[in-house]
Motif scaffolding. Structure first.
Motif, PDB file in Angstrom:
ATOM      1  N   VAL A 168      27.968 -15.353  -3.106  1.00 40.34           N
ATOM      2  CA  VAL A 168      26.708 -15.574  -2.250  1.00 40.34           C
ATOM      3  C   VAL A 168      25.552 -14.885  -2.935  1.00 40.34           C
ATOM      4  O   VAL A 168      25.711 -14.003  -3.832  1.00 40.34           O
ATOM      5  CB  VAL A 168      26.710 -14.990  -0.863  1.00 40.34           C
ATOM      6  N   ILE A 169      24.202 -15.309  -2.425  1.00 41.09           N
ATOM      7  CA  ILE A 169      23.109 -14.477  -3.011  1.00 41.09           C
ATOM      8  C   ILE A 169      22.330 -13.553  -2.057  1.00 41.09           C
ATOM      9  O   ILE A 169      22.246 -14.234  -0.995  1.00 41.09           O
ATOM     10  CB  ILE A 169      21.949 -15.565  -3.463  1.00 41.09           C
ATOM     11  N   ALA A 170      22.454 -12.231  -2.326  1.00 36.83           N
ATOM     12  CA  ALA A 170      21.850 -11.434  -1.271  1.00 36.83           C
ATOM     13  C   ALA A 170      20.336 -10.749  -1.885  1.00 36.83           C
ATOM     14  O   ALA A 170      20.522 -10.467  -3.242  1.00 36.83           O
ATOM     15  CB  ALA A 170      22.898 -10.341  -1.326  1.00 36.83           C
ATOM     16  N   VAL A 171      19.883 -10.366  -1.198  1.00 37.69           N
ATOM     17  CA  VAL A 171      18.470  -9.606  -1.182  1.00 37.69           C
ATOM     18  C   VAL A 171      18.192  -8.298  -0.375  1.00 37.69           C
ATOM     19  O   VAL A 171      18.558  -8.374   0.544  1.00 37.69           O
ATOM     20  CB  VAL A 171      17.325 -10.609  -1.029  1.00 37.69           C
ATOM     21  N   ARG A 172      17.643  -7.326  -1.118  1.00 37.12           N
ATOM     22  CA  ARG A 172      17.381  -6.133  -0.444  1.00 37.12           C
ATOM     23  C   ARG A 172      16.514  -6.437   0.428  1.00 37.12           C
ATOM     24  O   ARG A 172      15.278  -7.290   0.606  1.00 37.12           O
ATOM     25  CB  ARG A 172      16.599  -4.997  -1.362  1.00 37.12           C
ATOM     26  N   GLU A 173      16.702  -6.000   1.864  1.00 33.24           N
ATOM     27  CA  GLU A 173      15.839  -6.282   3.134  1.00 33.24           C
ATOM     28  C   GLU A 173      14.221  -5.874   2.804  1.00 33.24           C
ATOM     29  O   GLU A 173      13.295  -6.722   2.886  1.00 33.24           O
ATOM     30  CB  GLU A 173      16.253  -5.622   4.362  1.00 33.24           C
ATOM     31  N   ASP A 174      14.072  -4.705   2.198  1.00 38.49           N
ATOM     32  CA  ASP A 174      12.599  -4.576   2.082  1.00 38.49           C
ATOM     33  C   ASP A 174      11.928  -5.334   1.028  1.00 38.49           C
ATOM     34  O   ASP A 174      10.900  -5.628   1.345  1.00 38.49           O
ATOM     35  CB  ASP A 174      12.458  -2.878   1.250  1.00 38.49           C
ATOM     36  N   PHE A 175      12.759  -5.905   0.076  1.00 42.05           N
ATOM     37  CA  PHE A 175      11.978  -6.703  -0.907  1.00 42.05           C
ATOM     38  C   PHE A 175      11.834  -7.995  -0.364  1.00 42.05           C
ATOM     39  O   PHE A 175      10.800  -8.448  -0.390  1.00 42.05           O
ATOM     40  CB  PHE A 175      12.907  -6.937  -1.960  1.00 42.05           C
ATOM     41  N   LEU A 176      12.704  -8.555   0.444  1.00 36.68           N
ATOM     42  CA  LEU A 176      12.755  -9.773   1.429  1.00 36.68           C
ATOM     43  C   LEU A 176      11.362  -9.802   2.142  1.00 36.68           C
ATOM     44  O   LEU A 176      10.851 -10.800   2.294  1.00 36.68           O
ATOM     45  CB  LEU A 176      14.154  -9.925   1.955  1.00 36.68           C
ATOM     46  N   LYS A 177      11.130  -8.739   2.651  1.00 38.66           N
ATOM     47  CA  LYS A 177      10.192  -8.888   3.833  1.00 38.66           C
ATOM     48  C   LYS A 177       8.723  -9.094   3.350  1.00 38.66           C
ATOM     49  O   LYS A 177       8.078  -9.731   3.790  1.00 38.66           O
ATOM     50  CB  LYS A 177       9.951  -7.197   4.622  1.00 38.66           C
ATOM     51  N   THR A 178       8.545  -8.786   1.963  1.00 40.02           N
ATOM     52  CA  THR A 178       7.044  -9.019   1.265  1.00 40.02           C
ATOM     53  C   THR A 178       7.186  -9.996   0.339  1.00 40.02           C
ATOM     54  O   THR A 178       6.175 -10.445  -0.246  1.00 40.02           O
ATOM     55  CB  THR A 178       6.646  -7.764   0.862  1.00 40.02           C
ATOM     56  N   ASN A 179       8.435 -10.597   0.036  1.00 42.43           N
ATOM     57  CA  ASN A 179       8.532 -11.428  -1.205  1.00 42.43           C
ATOM     58  C   ASN A 179       9.278 -12.779  -1.004  1.00 42.43           C
ATOM     59  O   ASN A 179       9.877 -13.303  -1.681  1.00 42.43           O
ATOM     60  CB  ASN A 179       9.124 -10.835  -2.544  1.00 42.43           C
ATOM     61  N   LYS A 180       9.327 -13.253   0.435  1.00 44.23           N
ATOM     62  CA  LYS A 180      10.433 -14.309   0.696  1.00 44.23           C
ATOM     63  C   LYS A 180       9.795 -15.414   0.177  1.00 44.23           C
ATOM     64  O   LYS A 180      10.743 -16.212  -0.201  1.00 44.23           O
ATOM     65  CB  LYS A 180       9.995 -14.318   2.388  1.00 44.23           C
ATOM     66  N   ALA A 181       8.439 -15.621  -0.177  1.00 38.70           N
ATOM     67  CA  ALA A 181       8.283 -16.888  -0.800  1.00 38.70           C
ATOM     68  C   ALA A 181       8.795 -17.116  -2.494  1.00 38.70           C
ATOM     69  O   ALA A 181       8.955 -17.817  -2.658  1.00 38.70           O
ATOM     70  CB  ALA A 181       6.540 -17.168  -0.885  1.00 38.70           C
ATOM     71  N   ASP A 182       8.712 -15.832  -2.960  1.00 44.78           N
ATOM     72  CA  ASP A 182       9.537 -15.956  -4.166  1.00 44.78           C
ATOM     73  C   ASP A 182      10.498 -15.805  -4.345  1.00 44.78           C
ATOM     74  O   ASP A 182      11.031 -16.654  -5.277  1.00 44.78           O
ATOM     75  CB  ASP A 182       8.882 -14.465  -4.937  1.00 44.78           C
ATOM     76  N   VAL A 183      11.244 -15.511  -3.512  1.00 41.32           N
ATOM     77  CA  VAL A 183      12.703 -15.463  -3.175  1.00 41.32           C
ATOM     78  C   VAL A 183      13.100 -17.120  -3.176  1.00 41.32           C
ATOM     79  O   VAL A 183      14.190 -17.675  -3.692  1.00 41.32           O
ATOM     80  CB  VAL A 183      13.497 -14.740  -2.328  1.00 41.32           C
ATOM     81  N   LYS A 184      12.554 -17.596  -2.349  1.00 42.50           N
ATOM     82  CA  LYS A 184      12.588 -19.138  -1.989  1.00 42.50           C
ATOM     83  C   LYS A 184      12.378 -19.981  -3.151  1.00 42.50           C
ATOM     84  O   LYS A 184      13.202 -20.889  -3.526  1.00 42.50           O
ATOM     85  CB  LYS A 184      11.670 -19.560  -0.887  1.00 42.50           C
ATOM     86  N   ALA A 185      11.532 -19.638  -4.020  1.00 39.86           N
ATOM     87  CA  ALA A 185      11.065 -20.206  -5.272  1.00 39.86           C
ATOM     88  C   ALA A 185      12.114 -20.088  -6.256  1.00 39.86           C
ATOM     89  O   ALA A 185      12.623 -20.933  -7.126  1.00 39.86           O
ATOM     90  CB  ALA A 185       9.635 -19.864  -5.927  1.00 39.86           C
ATOM     91  N   ILE A 186      12.605 -19.032  -6.240  1.00 44.33           N
ATOM     92  CA  ILE A 186      13.903 -18.693  -7.348  1.00 44.33           C
ATOM     93  C   ILE A 186      15.063 -19.437  -6.953  1.00 44.33           C
ATOM     94  O   ILE A 186      15.738 -20.175  -7.657  1.00 44.33           O
ATOM     95  CB  ILE A 186      14.297 -17.130  -7.198  1.00 44.33           C
ATOM     96  N   LEU A 187      15.383 -19.532  -5.604  1.00 42.82           N
ATOM     97  CA  LEU A 187      16.432 -20.589  -5.056  1.00 42.82           C
ATOM     98  C   LEU A 187      16.129 -21.638  -5.338  1.00 42.82           C
ATOM     99  O   LEU A 187      17.288 -22.454  -5.757  1.00 42.82           O
ATOM    100  CB  LEU A 187      16.590 -20.229  -3.477  1.00 42.82           C
ATOM    101  N   ASP A 188      15.000 -22.363  -5.056  1.00 45.42           N
ATOM    102  CA  ASP A 188      14.844 -23.864  -5.319  1.00 45.42           C
ATOM    103  C   ASP A 188      15.013 -24.056  -6.753  1.00 45.42           C
ATOM    104  O   ASP A 188      15.688 -25.317  -7.071  1.00 45.42           O
ATOM    105  CB  ASP A 188      13.247 -24.062  -4.990  1.00 45.42           C
ATOM    106  N   ILE A 189      14.772 -23.259  -7.700  1.00 43.95           N
ATOM    107  CA  ILE A 189      14.948 -23.257  -9.187  1.00 43.95           C
ATOM    108  C   ILE A 189      16.316 -23.444  -9.566  1.00 43.95           C
ATOM    109  O   ILE A 189      16.883 -24.439 -10.269  1.00 43.95           O
ATOM    110  CB  ILE A 189      14.250 -22.447 -10.055  1.00 43.95           C
ATOM    111  N   VAL A 190      17.186 -22.482  -9.089  1.00 40.82           N
ATOM    112  CA  VAL A 190      18.451 -22.548  -9.414  1.00 40.82           C
ATOM    113  C   VAL A 190      19.330 -23.421  -8.807  1.00 40.82           C
ATOM    114  O   VAL A 190      20.256 -24.055  -9.400  1.00 40.82           O
ATOM    115  CB  VAL A 190      19.100 -21.090  -9.234  1.00 40.82           C
ATOM    116  N   ASN A 191      18.876 -23.938  -7.581  1.00 45.65           N
ATOM    117  CA  ASN A 191      19.833 -25.033  -6.592  1.00 45.65           C
ATOM    118  C   ASN A 191      19.451 -26.370  -7.526  1.00 45.65           C
ATOM    119  O   ASN A 191      20.139 -27.176  -7.577  1.00 45.65           O
ATOM    120  CB  ASN A 191      19.034 -24.981  -5.485  1.00 45.65           C
ATOM    121  N   ALA A 192      18.194 -26.450  -8.126  1.00 44.39           N
ATOM    122  CA  ALA A 192      17.874 -27.830  -8.840  1.00 44.39           C
ATOM    123  C   ALA A 192      18.834 -27.945  -9.885  1.00 44.39           C
ATOM    124  O   ALA A 192      19.505 -28.952 -10.294  1.00 44.39           O
ATOM    125  CB  ALA A 192      16.453 -27.817  -9.189  1.00 44.39           C
ATOM    126  N   THR A 193      19.243 -26.886 -10.755  1.00 38.72           N
ATOM    127  CA  THR A 193      20.083 -26.725 -11.804  1.00 38.72           C
ATOM    128  C   THR A 193      21.626 -26.885 -11.198  1.00 38.72           C
ATOM    129  O   THR A 193      22.415 -27.739 -11.794  1.00 38.72           O
ATOM    130  CB  THR A 193      20.026 -25.613 -12.377  1.00 38.72           C
TER     131      THR A 193
END
Length: 284
Positions: A189-214
């Motif tokens: 699975v892909i896990a993210v630190r809660e503190d980071f996720l709170k303020t960077n959700k859009a970036d995490v989503k962008a990262i997942l979109d890229i790797v998922n396309a691959t």
């Protein structure tokens, strides 16, 4: 450009990340994604998340669920590999142990307590009807190199690690594989630190979109089997077998899977309590 640190094992499962980095896809989204190899596996990555050394991790399902319950303030945001991990059960090539029952009551090499190799030793013991108190003993060896030394020198008797990663060590006569033990759930699975996720959700989503396309098209990449064989020093037929057995996911982990993992870990006394799905998982 925002720097985001991610960790994972340096194994064939994670080639999709390397390809995205190589092609500059994350930088196109103004993200400086920095990959860190964790040779020590899940336990080392859990520490990396806790310490803030990494913001995200591609990590074993059972390992991160255990560590979140133990106080790691992270959340699962997606399944990365949907199929089970096939754990090879290995002994030293010259060992007298020939089968699983010979290993009952002997010493398992583990990368660290709370790691995948530690948790799966319990699963294997349960599968074979062993006494979890009397028949399991452990020797911490940190990583694959430590396992080679530990088994060869007799500090430990067997070692569980992903079957295809360890296959070169079986082929060259360092290890002998006596059996396999698939994980009873999706492996990474892909896990993210809660503190980071709170303020960077859009970036995490962008990262997942890229790797998922691959990962959606991973098996169709021209000569992908040769690329994996060369990069990870594996035989082409082993890579082809692995590709035929492996499916990636672009979805989050299901409530049913989280329940199954927790039920199993709780029954084995690996976790002291079961948590709500929402306390372990976050939908983006």
């Amino acid at each position: 450009m925002k720097q985001i640190n991610i960790g994972g094992v340096p194994e064939h499962f994670n080639l999709a990340w390397y390809l995205g980095l190589k092609n500059g896809e994350f930088k196109e989204q103004d993200i400086n994604l920095r990959w860190k190899d964790y040779f020590g596996g899940t336990g080392a990555m859990c520490k990396g998340l806790r310490d803030g050394d990494i913001d995200m991790a591609v990590i074993l399902t059972e390992g991160i669920i255990k560590d979140i319950i133990a106080g790691n303030k992270s959340k699962i945001v997606q399944v990365f590999v949907d199929t089970p991990l096939i754990w090879g059960i290995h002994v030293a090539e010259k060992s007298d142990y020939k089968n699983i029952q010979d290993l009952k009551g002997t010493k398992a090499a583990i990368s660290r307590y709370g790691s995948g190799s530690h948790l799966m030793a319990y699963i294997n013991a349960e599968n074979n009807g062993w006494d979890l108190e009397k028949d399991l003993n452990f020797e911490v060896i940190k990583n694959l190199d430590g396992a080679v030394e530990g088994l060869t020198e007799g500090k430990a008797d067997y070692f569980m690690w992903e079957k295809f990663t360890t296959k070169p060590l079986v082929d060259n006569g360092t290890f002998r594989r006596v059996d396999n033990c698939p994980s009873p759930w999706p492996c990474f699975v892909i896990a993210v630190r809660e503190d980071f996720l709170k303020t960077n959700k859009a970036d995490v989503k962008a990262i997942l979109d890229i790797v998922n396309a691959t990962t959606k098209e991973f098996k169709e990449i021209p000569s992908i089997d040769r690329m994996i064989a060369n990069r990870y020093e594996q035989e082409i037929e082993d890579v082809q077998e692995w590709l035929s057995l492996t499916e990636w996911s672009q979805e989050n982990i299901s409530k049913q899977t989280v329940k199954k993992v927790q039920d199993e870990l709780f029954a084995l006394n690996i976790i002291p309590e079961k948590w709500k799905y929402e306390d372990l998982v976050e939908d983006l």
